[in-house]
Write a protein that holds these residues in place. Structure first.
Motif, PDB file in Angstrom:
ATOM      1  N   LYS A 554       1.191  35.196 -90.132  1.00 20.94           N
ATOM      2  CA  LYS A 554      -0.089  34.812 -90.744  1.00 20.94           C
ATOM      3  C   LYS A 554      -0.893  33.932 -89.789  1.00 20.94           C
ATOM      4  CE  LYS A 554      -1.921  32.655 -94.975  1.00 20.94           C
ATOM      5  NZ  LYS A 554      -2.640  31.537 -94.383  1.00 20.94           N
ATOM      6  N   ARG A 555      -0.203  32.968 -89.148  1.00 19.19           N
ATOM      7  CA  ARG A 555      -0.892  32.066 -88.224  1.00 19.19           C
ATOM      8  C   ARG A 555      -1.429  32.852 -87.021  1.00 19.19           C
ATOM      9  NH1 ARG A 555       2.805  28.809 -88.081  1.00 19.19           N
ATOM     10  NH2 ARG A 555       3.849  29.438 -86.152  1.00 19.19           N
ATOM     11  N   LEU A 556      -0.666  33.816 -86.544  1.00 20.99           N
ATOM     12  CA  LEU A 556      -1.098  34.650 -85.421  1.00 20.99           C
ATOM     13  C   LEU A 556      -2.350  35.441 -85.794  1.00 20.99           C
ATOM     14  CD1 LEU A 556      -0.701  35.946 -82.623  1.00 20.99           C
ATOM     15  CD2 LEU A 556       0.911  37.555 -83.679  1.00 20.99           C
ATOM     16  N   ARG A 557      -2.333  36.070 -86.987  1.00 21.34           N
ATOM     17  CA  ARG A 557      -3.496  36.851 -87.415  1.00 21.34           C
ATOM     18  C   ARG A 557      -4.739  35.972 -87.523  1.00 21.34           C
ATOM     19  NH1 ARG A 557       0.170  39.291 -90.995  1.00 21.34           N
ATOM     20  NH2 ARG A 557      -0.529  37.909 -92.679  1.00 21.34           N
ATOM     21  N   GLU A 558      -4.575  34.786 -88.090  1.00 21.91           N
ATOM     22  CA  GLU A 558      -5.723  33.904 -88.285  1.00 21.91           C
ATOM     23  C   GLU A 558      -6.329  33.476 -86.951  1.00 21.91           C
ATOM     24  OE1 GLU A 558      -4.079  30.779 -90.607  1.00 21.91           O
ATOM     25  OE2 GLU A 558      -4.339  31.834 -92.530  1.00 21.91           O
ATOM     26  N   LYS A 559      -5.475  33.163 -85.975  1.00 24.70           N
ATOM     27  CA  LYS A 559      -6.000  32.721 -84.680  1.00 24.70           C
ATOM     28  C   LYS A 559      -6.698  33.869 -83.954  1.00 24.70           C
ATOM     29  CE  LYS A 559      -4.589  29.396 -82.355  1.00 24.70           C
ATOM     30  NZ  LYS A 559      -3.969  28.391 -81.452  1.00 24.70           N
ATOM     31  N   LEU A 560      -6.150  35.080 -84.047  1.00 20.92           N
ATOM     32  CA  LEU A 560      -6.786  36.224 -83.404  1.00 20.92           C
ATOM     33  C   LEU A 560      -8.097  36.584 -84.107  1.00 20.92           C
ATOM     34  CD1 LEU A 560      -3.723  38.515 -82.563  1.00 20.92           C
ATOM     35  CD2 LEU A 560      -4.926  36.911 -81.079  1.00 20.92           C
ATOM     36  N   ASP A 561      -8.116  36.497 -85.433  1.00 18.53           N
ATOM     37  CA  ASP A 561      -9.359  36.761 -86.172  1.00 18.53           C
ATOM     38  C   ASP A 561     -10.441  35.764 -85.759  1.00 18.53           C
ATOM     39  OD1 ASP A 561      -8.278  38.882 -87.500  1.00 18.53           O
ATOM     40  OD2 ASP A 561      -7.841  37.784 -89.362  1.00 18.53           O
ATOM     41  N   TYR A 562     -10.045  34.487 -85.667  1.00 18.48           N
ATOM     42  CA  TYR A 562     -11.022  33.462 -85.291  1.00 18.48           C
ATOM     43  C   TYR A 562     -11.548  33.723 -83.878  1.00 18.48           C
ATOM     44  CZ  TYR A 562     -13.090  29.045 -83.922  1.00 18.48           C
ATOM     45  OH  TYR A 562     -13.961  28.092 -83.458  1.00 18.48           O
ATOM     46  N   ALA A 563     -10.649  34.098 -82.948  1.00 17.44           N
ATOM     47  CA  ALA A 563     -11.067  34.347 -81.568  1.00 17.44           C
ATOM     48  C   ALA A 563     -12.049  35.511 -81.494  1.00 17.44           C
ATOM     49  CB  ALA A 563      -9.846  34.623 -80.694  1.00 17.44           C
ATOM     50  N   GLU A 564     -11.778  36.579 -82.271  1.00 14.02           N
ATOM     51  CA  GLU A 564     -12.712  37.714 -82.262  1.00 14.02           C
ATOM     52  C   GLU A 564     -14.059  37.307 -82.859  1.00 14.02           C
ATOM     53  OE1 GLU A 564     -13.509  41.872 -84.480  1.00 14.02           O
ATOM     54  OE2 GLU A 564     -11.396  41.497 -83.989  1.00 14.02           O
ATOM     55  N   ASP A 565     -14.033  36.556 -83.962  1.00  9.25           N
ATOM     56  CA  ASP A 565     -15.286  36.100 -84.574  1.00  9.25           C
ATOM     57  C   ASP A 565     -16.090  35.238 -83.597  1.00  9.25           C
ATOM     58  OD1 ASP A 565     -14.628  37.407 -86.882  1.00  9.25           O
ATOM     59  OD2 ASP A 565     -13.881  35.626 -87.932  1.00  9.25           O
ATOM     60  N   HIS A 566     -15.396  34.353 -82.890  1.00  7.01           N
ATOM     61  CA  HIS A 566     -16.082  33.487 -81.935  1.00  7.01           C
ATOM     62  C   HIS A 566     -16.693  34.318 -80.812  1.00  7.01           C
ATOM     63  CE1 HIS A 566     -16.436  29.244 -80.342  1.00  7.01           C
ATOM     64  NE2 HIS A 566     -16.896  29.983 -79.343  1.00  7.01           N
ATOM     65  N   ALA A 567     -15.952  35.301 -80.309  1.00 10.55           N
ATOM     66  CA  ALA A 567     -16.473  36.159 -79.239  1.00 10.55           C
ATOM     67  C   ALA A 567     -17.692  36.929 -79.726  1.00 10.55           C
ATOM     68  CB  ALA A 567     -15.377  37.119 -78.768  1.00 10.55           C
ATOM     69  N   ARG A 568     -17.659  37.413 -80.992  1.00  7.46           N
ATOM     70  CA  ARG A 568     -18.804  38.149 -81.525  1.00  7.46           C
ATOM     71  C   ARG A 568     -20.027  37.237 -81.630  1.00  7.46           C
ATOM     72  NH1 ARG A 568     -16.654  39.662 -85.738  1.00  7.46           N
ATOM     73  NH2 ARG A 568     -17.808  38.744 -87.479  1.00  7.46           N
ATOM     74  N   ALA A 569     -19.800  35.989 -82.002  1.00 10.55           N
ATOM     75  CA  ALA A 569     -20.904  35.043 -82.090  1.00 10.55           C
ATOM     76  C   ALA A 569     -21.519  34.780 -80.712  1.00 10.55           C
ATOM     77  CB  ALA A 569     -20.418  33.741 -82.715  1.00 10.55           C
ATOM     78  N   LEU A 570     -20.694  34.717 -79.682  1.00 13.61           N
ATOM     79  CA  LEU A 570     -21.200  34.539 -78.324  1.00 13.61           C
ATOM     80  C   LEU A 570     -22.041  35.738 -77.880  1.00 13.61           C
ATOM     81  CD1 LEU A 570     -18.009  33.065 -76.621  1.00 13.61           C
ATOM     82  CD2 LEU A 570     -20.159  31.850 -76.986  1.00 13.61           C
ATOM     83  N   LEU A 571     -21.667  36.938 -78.333  1.00 12.46           N
ATOM     84  CA  LEU A 571     -22.373  38.152 -77.926  1.00 12.46           C
ATOM     85  C   LEU A 571     -23.643  38.397 -78.729  1.00 12.46           C
ATOM     86  CD1 LEU A 571     -19.288  40.545 -77.512  1.00 12.46           C
ATOM     87  CD2 LEU A 571     -20.789  39.751 -75.678  1.00 12.46           C
ATOM     88  N   TYR A 572     -23.726  37.813 -79.923  1.00 15.37           N
ATOM     89  CA  TYR A 572     -24.816  38.131 -80.841  1.00 15.37           C
ATOM     90  C   TYR A 572     -26.206  37.941 -80.221  1.00 15.37           C
ATOM     91  CZ  TYR A 572     -27.635  38.303 -85.070  1.00 15.37           C
ATOM     92  OH  TYR A 572     -28.574  38.629 -86.008  1.00 15.37           O
ATOM     93  N   PRO A 573     -26.473  36.843 -79.491  1.00 17.28           N
ATOM     94  CA  PRO A 573     -27.822  36.673 -78.909  1.00 17.28           C
ATOM     95  C   PRO A 573     -28.126  37.689 -77.808  1.00 17.28           C
ATOM     96  CG  PRO A 573     -26.622  34.592 -78.955  1.00 17.28           C
ATOM     97  CD  PRO A 573     -25.637  35.665 -79.222  1.00 17.28           C
ATOM     98  N   HIS A 574     -27.102  38.405 -77.332  1.00 17.02           N
ATOM     99  CA  HIS A 574     -27.275  39.308 -76.187  1.00 17.02           C
ATOM    100  C   HIS A 574     -27.036  40.767 -76.581  1.00 17.02           C
ATOM    101  CE1 HIS A 574     -27.186  35.539 -74.005  1.00 17.02           C
ATOM    102  NE2 HIS A 574     -25.966  35.280 -74.463  1.00 17.02           N
ATOM    103  N   GLN A 575     -27.303  41.112 -77.847  1.00 16.41           N
ATOM    104  CA  GLN A 575     -27.048  42.481 -78.324  1.00 16.41           C
ATOM    105  C   GLN A 575     -27.805  43.524 -77.506  1.00 16.41           C
ATOM    106  OE1 GLN A 575     -26.667  43.289 -82.745  1.00 16.41           O
ATOM    107  NE2 GLN A 575     -27.610  41.249 -82.790  1.00 16.41           N
ATOM    108  N   GLN A 576     -29.096  43.280 -77.277  1.00 18.52           N
ATOM    109  CA  GLN A 576     -29.899  44.273 -76.564  1.00 18.52           C
ATOM    110  C   GLN A 576     -29.420  44.430 -75.122  1.00 18.52           C
ATOM    111  OE1 GLN A 576     -32.273  46.200 -78.158  1.00 18.52           O
ATOM    112  NE2 GLN A 576     -31.966  47.368 -76.274  1.00 18.52           N
ATOM    113  N   LEU A 577     -29.101  43.293 -74.497  1.00 25.18           N
ATOM    114  CA  LEU A 577     -28.553  43.353 -73.135  1.00 25.18           C
ATOM    115  C   LEU A 577     -27.248  44.145 -73.124  1.00 25.18           C
ATOM    116  CD1 LEU A 577     -28.358  42.380 -70.148  1.00 25.18           C
ATOM    117  CD2 LEU A 577     -27.143  40.377 -71.011  1.00 25.18           C
TER     118      LEU A 577
END
Length: 615
Positions: A554-577
């Motif tokens: 459960k702890r592994l899944r939560e940390k990986l989910d958070y990491a993916e969410d954080h990466a998506r947030a970093l990419l969000y302003p650069h969608q068109q690029l």
């Protein structure tokens, strides 16, 4: 001589044959310069009170090319920056460089070899008083015109004769024999063709080996060994053999499998020793050791033959140390898995240079295909074929071209582009544009997030079978934030897919080396091995993923989910690029470091992760 050793003196040496450039430094140091003086190449930064700076051009196959003239000009400029005497070997085809004025340089032309030259030499070599039977020696010498063909080895052999007359007779006989016999047919020297760091390193080592053989450099001044590693089929064995052909030395080839085929441990060690002994008998040579990862490591866990493996490794180390003390043996090893080798095998002194041979780039694929087809395909078609072949190995290209030639030969049809595509399994119109675009979005997501965290992206490649990204991670202290950044990068490809398509593919998963595999191992290592996670200051060793307890899962899944969410947030302003960059990658299939910088130069970079609201 004294005048040319004064501070600020510039001496121009003319009429030096191109074949003698490599030995000028040794000649000055061992025969001409007075005690205490030393000549050094202008490229070497040496500060000595009694030093002659030497500017000597390189030569290739006895010829001076424009690049050698440009390099010599650079050497002269460097030499003029210091006050030590500067001696320049100026080739006939090169004018006096602009910074130099002829009136302020002493120019010395080496004399042609003629009868007077040899008589003067014989007075020094064959008489204590300087007196010889000059009339008899002159009568025995050939005409001066023939003496222009006198080589250094021929003269050296002749000078071993006991009298001046016998020396002259030997010279005459040798030149007459050379004129009467047809010239020996030498196999043309093979050149190492290829693009990339591994090929550049191989060419450099071959040049060093040639220079040593000519006496231009000491053995302890050049690397003695090279380890090539990478995936099967990338051309490691081909490159090692090409080094032998290019250096024009013997190439002794063997492998661990060949040693093991001899039987039990004693026979294996004996076969190993024979290979190294053969190299010693054939100096100068390249000793090529293939599949050396089969030697293994003395630290292998769970190995039922640990004692056997320790003795094999020890025997190999002994042989490597033995040849390291011999001059003229360059060892080239090749393997797929350097991590399986004992650390003692990998250390400097056993393998000085270790370099990876990755899958061929688009430029290298184009080079390979063009080299094997010999203008059978037009340039434009060749570029497209290379682009569509990204992901193939050098062995794949070789096999496909051989197979296509065979079919064309037996069917009577021409070797055309469609036939080549079919054998390379890169048929047009069969690639799914949607699949390629998804792969490109995935890899560009990795590139953008890695860029944001200050990493250098050296290459991005995609093919229908998947994509790869090569990046350099800056040094870090191993803080939790450093590991978090790597988690975001590992999962940014998956995050990019979810951002653009609202779904994810299985492309981030698979083997232990996949994006998910690396991220999961990192999270578990932080918890169980590095003292940075749930269990604090403790160490439990590597974890078996299949045996994890439910709380750990459960702890592994939560940390990986958070990491993916954080990466998506970093990419969000650069969608068109992200979408534009991926569309361009679909067309080009490969970005080098320059292309990546061009796309991402306006993306802000961070020193570390900052809280970013999920979108």
């Amino acid at each position: 001589m004294d005048a040319q050793l004064a501070r600020g003196a510039v001496l121009i040496l003319r009429n030096v044959p191109a074949s003698g450039f490599s030995s000028v430094e040794n000649l000055l140091n061992h025969a001409l310069l007075p005690p205490g003086w030393q000549a050094y190449d202008a490229r070497r930064q040496v500060q000595l009170p009694q030093r002659v700076t030497l500017a000597v051009p390189s030569a290739r196959d006895g010829a001076i090319e424009q690049q050698h003239i440009d390099e010599l000009r650079d050497q002269i400029i460097k030499g003029l920056a210091h006050s030590q005497p500067l001696w320049i070997c100026l080739p006939d085809e090169m004018a006096l460089p602009a910074p130099l004025v002829a009136e302020h340089c002493h120019q010395l032309a080496l004399p042609q070899v003629d009868a007077d030259f040899l008589i003067a030499l014989l007075r020094r070599t064959h008489s204590r008083t300087g007196r010889i039977d000059e009339a008899a020696a002159r009568a025995a010498l050939p005409p001066s015109g023939q003496l222009q063909e006198l080589s250094t080895p021929t003269l050296s052999f002749a000078l071993r004769a006991p009298t001046a007359k016998r020396v002259a007779q030997r010279i005459t006989q040798a030149l007459a024999a050379a004129a009467a016999s047809p010239p020996e047919a030498h196999a043309p020297r093979e050149e190492i063709t290829g693009i990339g760091p591994a090929y550049d390193t191989a060419r450099q080592l071959v040049a060093d080996l040639r220079l040593w053989a000519e006496g231009g450099v000491a053995w302890n001044e050049i690397p003695h060994s090279l380890l090539l590693f990478g995936k099967p089929g990338t051309g490691k064995s081909y490159l090692a053999r090409a080094m032998g052909g290019s250096a024009e030395v013997n190439c002794i080839e063997t492998s661990c499998a060949e040693w093991q085929a001899n039987g039990h441990l004693g026979n294996l060690l004996l076969a190993m020793r024979k290979s190294f002994d053969e190299a010693k008998k054939n100096v100068p040579c390249i000793l090529f050791l293939d599949e050396i990862d089969a030697i293994g490591s003395r630290d292998s866990v769970g190995d039922n033959s640990a004692s056997y493996r320790r003795q094999v490794v020890a025997g190999f180390l002994e042989q490597m140390d033995r040849v390291s003390r011999e001059e003229g043996i360059m060892v080239v090893g090749a393997c797929n898995h350097p991590e399986h080798l004992d650390p003692a095998v990998l250390r400097a002194g056993r393998f000085d240079i270790k370099i990876e041979m990755p899958l061929p780039s688009k430029a290298m694929l184009q080079h390979l295909i063009a080299e094997r087809l010999q203008d059978a395909v037009q340039e434009g078609d060749l570029q497209l074929l290379a682009r569509d072949s990204i992901g193939k190995t050098a062995a794949d290209i070789d096999a496909a071209v051989r197979s296509a030639r065979s079919e064309a030969r037996h069917s009577g049809c021409p070797l055309d582009l469609q036939l080549l595509r079919r054998h390379l399994q890169v048929m047009e119109l069969k690639e799914s544009h949607d699949l390629l675009y998804r792969i490109c979005v995935h890899e560009c997501g990795h590139a953008i997030v890695a860029w944001i965290f200050g990493e250098a992206i050296t290459q991005v490649r995609v093919a229908a079978a998947g994509g790869t990204i090569e990046r350099d991670v800056p040094p870090n202290a191993g803080l939790p934030s450093d590991f978090d950044r790597q988690l975001y990068v590992h999962l940014s490809g998956r995050a990019a897919e979810r951002l653009i398509f609202n779904t994810v593919s299985a492309g981030a998963g698979g083997s232990a080396t996949s994006d998910l595999g690396k991220a999961a191992r990192m999270v578990l290592a932080m918890d169980f091995e590095l003292g940075l996670g749930a269990f604090g200051n403790s160490w439990f060793g590597p974890q078996d993923h299949a045996q994890l307890a439910e709380p750990d899962r459960k702890r592994l899944r939560e940390k990986l989910d958070y990491a993916e969410d954080h990466a998506r947030a970093l990419l969000y302003p650069h969608q068109q690029l992200l979408q534009d960059m991926a569309a361009d990658l679909v067309q080009k299939r490969e970005f080098d470091a320059k292309a990546v910088r061009s796309w991402l130069r306006d993306v802000p970079r961070k020193n570390g992760p900052e809280p970013v609201q999920d979108q």
